[in-house]
Design an enzyme around this catalytic site. Sequence first.
Site, PDB file in Angstrom:
ATOM      1  N   MET A   1       0.823  -1.197   0.000  1.00 36.70           N
ATOM      2  CA  MET A   1       0.000   0.000   0.000  1.00 36.70           C
ATOM      3  C   MET A   1       0.863   1.255   0.000  1.00 36.70           C
ATOM      4  O   MET A   1       1.856   1.351   0.721  1.00 36.70           O
ATOM      5  CB  MET A   1      -0.880  -0.018   1.252  1.00 36.70           C
ATOM      6  CG  MET A   1      -1.682   1.223   1.514  1.00 36.70           C
ATOM      7  SD  MET A   1      -2.596   1.102   3.078  1.00 36.70           S
ATOM      8  CE  MET A   1      -1.259   1.044   4.271  1.00 36.70           C
TER       9      MET A   1
ATOM     10  N   SER B   1       3.809  -6.397   2.335  1.00 38.74           N
ATOM     11  CA  SER B   1       2.605  -5.927   3.008  1.00 38.74           C
ATOM     12  C   SER B   1       1.381  -6.479   2.277  1.00 38.74           C
ATOM     13  O   SER B   1       1.304  -7.692   2.074  1.00 38.74           O
ATOM     14  CB  SER B   1       2.604  -4.401   3.085  1.00 38.74           C
ATOM     15  OG  SER B   1       1.669  -3.952   4.041  1.00 38.74           O
ATOM     16  N   GLN B   2       0.432  -5.638   1.836  1.00 38.31           N
ATOM     17  CA  GLN B   2      -0.771  -6.199   1.222  1.00 38.31           C
ATOM     18  C   GLN B   2      -0.460  -6.964  -0.059  1.00 38.31           C
ATOM     19  O   GLN B   2      -1.237  -7.823  -0.481  1.00 38.31           O
ATOM     20  CB  GLN B   2      -1.814  -5.116   0.956  1.00 38.31           C
ATOM     21  CG  GLN B   2      -1.516  -4.144  -0.151  1.00 38.31           C
ATOM     22  CD  GLN B   2      -2.598  -3.077  -0.322  1.00 38.31           C
ATOM     23  OE1 GLN B   2      -3.349  -2.774   0.618  1.00 38.31           O
ATOM     24  NE2 GLN B   2      -2.700  -2.493  -1.496  1.00 38.31           N
TER      25      GLN B   2
ATOM     26  N   ASP C   1       6.549  -4.348  14.524  1.00 41.78           N
ATOM     27  CA  ASP C   1       5.603  -3.739  13.586  1.00 41.78           C
ATOM     28  C   ASP C   1       4.649  -2.781  14.301  1.00 41.78           C
ATOM     29  O   ASP C   1       3.972  -3.164  15.251  1.00 41.78           O
ATOM     30  CB  ASP C   1       4.793  -4.828  12.878  1.00 41.78           C
ATOM     31  CG  ASP C   1       4.267  -4.385  11.525  1.00 41.78           C
ATOM     32  OD1 ASP C   1       3.759  -3.259  11.441  1.00 41.78           O
ATOM     33  OD2 ASP C   1       4.369  -5.164  10.556  1.00 41.78           O
TER      34      ASP C   1
ATOM     35  N   HIS D   1       7.610  -2.331  10.381  1.00 40.83           N
ATOM     36  CA  HIS D   1       7.007  -2.836   9.148  1.00 40.83           C
ATOM     37  C   HIS D   1       7.853  -2.535   7.910  1.00 40.83           C
ATOM     38  O   HIS D   1       8.203  -1.380   7.636  1.00 40.83           O
ATOM     39  CB  HIS D   1       5.620  -2.222   8.980  1.00 40.83           C
ATOM     40  CG  HIS D   1       4.778  -2.877   7.942  1.00 40.83           C
ATOM     41  ND1 HIS D   1       4.335  -4.180   8.057  1.00 40.83           N
ATOM     42  CD2 HIS D   1       4.282  -2.424   6.758  1.00 40.83           C
ATOM     43  CE1 HIS D   1       3.600  -4.487   7.006  1.00 40.83           C
ATOM     44  NE2 HIS D   1       3.559  -3.454   6.191  1.00 40.83           N
TER      45      HIS D   1
END
Length: 300
Positions: free
Chosen positions: A35, A109-110, A227, A283
């Site tokens: 993202m 991530s996503q 994270d 993250h």
Amino acid sequence: MEWKIIFLAAVSVFCTASVSCQSNSSMPLVIWHGMGDSCCNPLSMGSIKNLVEKQVPGIYVNSLEIGSDIVADMANGFFMDGFAQIKMACDIIAKDPKLKNGYNAIGFSQGGQFLRAVAQMCPNPPMHNLISAGGQHQGVYGFPRCPGDNSTLCNLAREMLNLGAYDSFVQDNLVQAQYWHDPINEAEYKQYSKFIAIINQENYVNQTYKKNLVTLNKFVMVMFGEDTMVEPKESEWFGFYVAGTTSKLYTLRESQLYIQDKLGLKQMDAANKLVFLTAPWDHLRFSDEWFIANLIPYMK
């Protein structure tokens, strides 16, 4: 000389049919960004691509661009339906002749849960190893920050989530809402989630999706130990909050997804196909040395 000609002809035929004739027999790599990022940002995915190419000489890397250009690619990471993105990715992969014999994949991530959906839904060409770096496989229950904290896109995403993650308009128009997982309202999540509940087979088990995922050689999941973006970070290993709470957590092996083997993860675990790694940073933060030592081996 005749035997040399015959040998070279045989090699030529073999190379036409097999990916193993690349300069170092490396398998191609597909990358999907997270993202707020794009396929070709020189400070993120571009840097990763360069690092991989240095460590695996001759490797072919396709960093997925979801849209007509990098501006659309970034915006689509927020506002393009998850399954529409999966279809676009599958089409890109299927049409790339350098991937026709198979590939490894890494999602950030996503991009991690999106590439997992690609493995479930699009088995041709075959994905060999899947690396999920910070992917939220049980969804998220919180949106504390995102890349570009003051950016218009991040602020708009927060505003839409505040309207109600399971509102039909929000579900249709915000990617992050599609993997919003409310542990206080599990029934609502299962009924209205338009992405994560579906690929996690919460309501209906698609045996083809399960079979496709199980064919992976390795499914590598990276959780970032510090994270501050993903809530809970254990989602990166398929853990999540116990239903009805926002404090007590369960692990993958304690989950119904595992116990009922809805995705084939229990079967994969028994076959030593699941790999759990911890990166001891925030993250998507890791050193080149950690990346090389822990992830490059699954890209060769």
